[in-house]
Design a protein around this motif. Structure first.
Motif, mmCIF file in Angstrom:
data_model
loop_
_atom_site.group_PDB
_atom_site.id
_atom_site.type_symbol
_atom_site.label_atom_id
_atom_site.label_comp_id
_atom_site.label_asym_id
_atom_site.label_seq_id
_atom_site.Cartn_x
_atom_site.Cartn_y
_atom_site.Cartn_z
ATOM 1 N N VAL A 296 0.899 -1.325 0.090
ATOM 2 C CA VAL A 296 0.047 -0.078 -0.098
ATOM 3 C C VAL A 296 0.939 1.187 0.079
ATOM 4 O O VAL A 296 0.508 2.315 -0.723
ATOM 5 C CB VAL A 296 -0.993 -0.112 1.083
ATOM 6 N N PHE A 342 -8.021 -0.286 1.540
ATOM 7 C CA PHE A 342 -6.415 -0.560 1.569
ATOM 8 C C PHE A 342 -5.901 -1.232 2.887
ATOM 9 O O PHE A 342 -4.892 -2.153 2.953
ATOM 10 C CB PHE A 342 -5.955 0.930 1.929
ATOM 11 N N THR A 346 -3.819 -4.744 2.622
ATOM 12 C CA THR A 346 -2.351 -4.836 3.518
ATOM 13 C C THR A 346 -2.414 -6.170 4.259
ATOM 14 O O THR A 346 -1.312 -6.857 4.447
ATOM 15 C CB THR A 346 -2.346 -3.699 4.583
#
Length: 360
Positions: A296, A342, A346
């Motif tokens: 990310v 996001f 991750t």
């Protein structure tokens, strides 16, 4: 600090020997940093508000961010206090790796503090001029690289480990200094670029930091490192306590930083946390794995590079706005959706990074 006390008390009561275990001290590091963050956080937010240390918002940014102007910033100081206190309380203070990673974290935090102060004092979202910021980062990054290079006792400690391959190392020699510098400074700025939405940067930092703690524990254990075909670096296991403190401090900060945020970490937190991740990755010889797990951070940085390069060469923009999270905001994604997705990315990338321990 407390490790020395428990060693002394163990002479009179054997039960205190349990504090010699890294796993216990790592857990205590998590809990200590978490409690410090939760208890000190409200007081710090109140003080930042009274001192009118509020966030400056980019005028060319998404309109939804204009309402965030004035939200207390420099909350990263809370993270640094919690990390430093927990690390120094539960770590072996004779271990040089602990001092290096703590020192890098605090020094990058100091650079971020100057940047944040200029933003607040001058009401200028640009903060510290880029050339001075990068110069200061470079000095600290190169100093850390030199210190780690001097600590190396075997060629593998200055070689580049290729994940997913058994015992495949690329000797770097003096090139190790350049790699270390790039990883620390690059990771610092990557996390800083990602820190643009409420909670967006801190949760990936916690996830990656926790995973690097696992690598630190295994790398510092001769039996586990031999079994997993990863370098054995004596003393590195102690860094797991710092990683635990980072996780606890990050979770405590997220309590106040989750959407809608009561406080922002600012550059004082983002620059420091990124540098900490980079420094730990170098210490445990997992630079490429950091690149994977911190995907990310990587894609946010790449989006900025591509955007600038495209505009300078063609006069056209690839994304509606960079970093990448702003692009999705302008596409109509609600801020919480961008943040959580996001985070999910991750989690997947961290699992891939951990899988490299066995898939060889």
């Amino acid at each position: 600090m407390l490790l020395l006390l428990t060693e002394y008390l163990a002479k009179f009561e054997p039960g205190f020997q349990v504090f010699q275990y890294l796993t216990l001290r790592a857990i205590l590091g998590v809990l200590t940093a978490l409690l410090i963050s939760l208890f000190v956080g409200p007081w710090m937010i109140e003080r930042l508000t009274l001192l009118q240390i509020g966030q400056s918002i980019r005028k060319d940014g998404p309109e939804s961010h204009l309402s965030k102007a004035g939200t207390p910033t420099m909350g990263g100081a809370l993270i640094l206090v919690a990390i430093a206190a927990a690390s120094l309380l539960w770590s072996d203070l004779t271990n040089p790796y602990v001092w290096i990673v703590v020192g890098v974290t605090l020094l990058f935090g100091a650079i971020g503090a100057v940047d944040d102060y200029r933003k607040v004092a001058k009401r200028d979202s640009r903060g510290l001029p880029a050339r001075w910021k990068y110069l200061a980062q470079s000095v600290v990054g190169l100093a850390a690289a030199w210190a780690l290079f001097r600590l190396a006792r075997s060629p593998v400690e200055t070689a580049l480990l290729i994940p997913f391959f058994k015992e495949l190392f690329l000797p770097l020699g003096a090139g190790y200094l350049l790699l270390t510098y790039l990883v620390i400074v690059g990771a610092s700025n990557a996390v800083n670029l990602t820190d643009g939405l409420d909670g967006l940067a801190i949760m990936p930092t916690v996830l990656v930091g926790g995973a690097l703690g696992i690598f630190a524990y295994l790398t510092g254990n001769a039996r586990f490192s031999e079994y997993l075909f990863i370098p054995y670096v004596p003393g590195v296991g102690e860094v797991v306590v710092f990683c635990g403190a980072l996780v606890g401090a990050g979770l405590g900060f997220l309590w106040f930083n989750t959407y809608p945020a009561q406080v922002f970490m600012g550059d004082i937190g983002a620059l420091a946390l990124g540098a900490a991740l980079g420094c730990i990755a170098v210490i445990v010889r997992q630079e490429i794995v950091l690149f994977i797990m911190g995907g990310v951070f990587v894609m946010e940085t790449v989006s900025v590079i591509l955007q600038v390069a495209s505009f300078k060469m063609t006069g056209r923009r690839i994304f509606r706005m960079a970093p990448l999270h702003h692009h999705y905001e302008l596409k109509g994604w609600p801020e919480p959706r961008v943040i959580v997705r996001f985070w999910i990315i991750t989690v997947v990338l961290v699992l891939i990074g951990l899988a490299s321990l066995k898939l060889r």
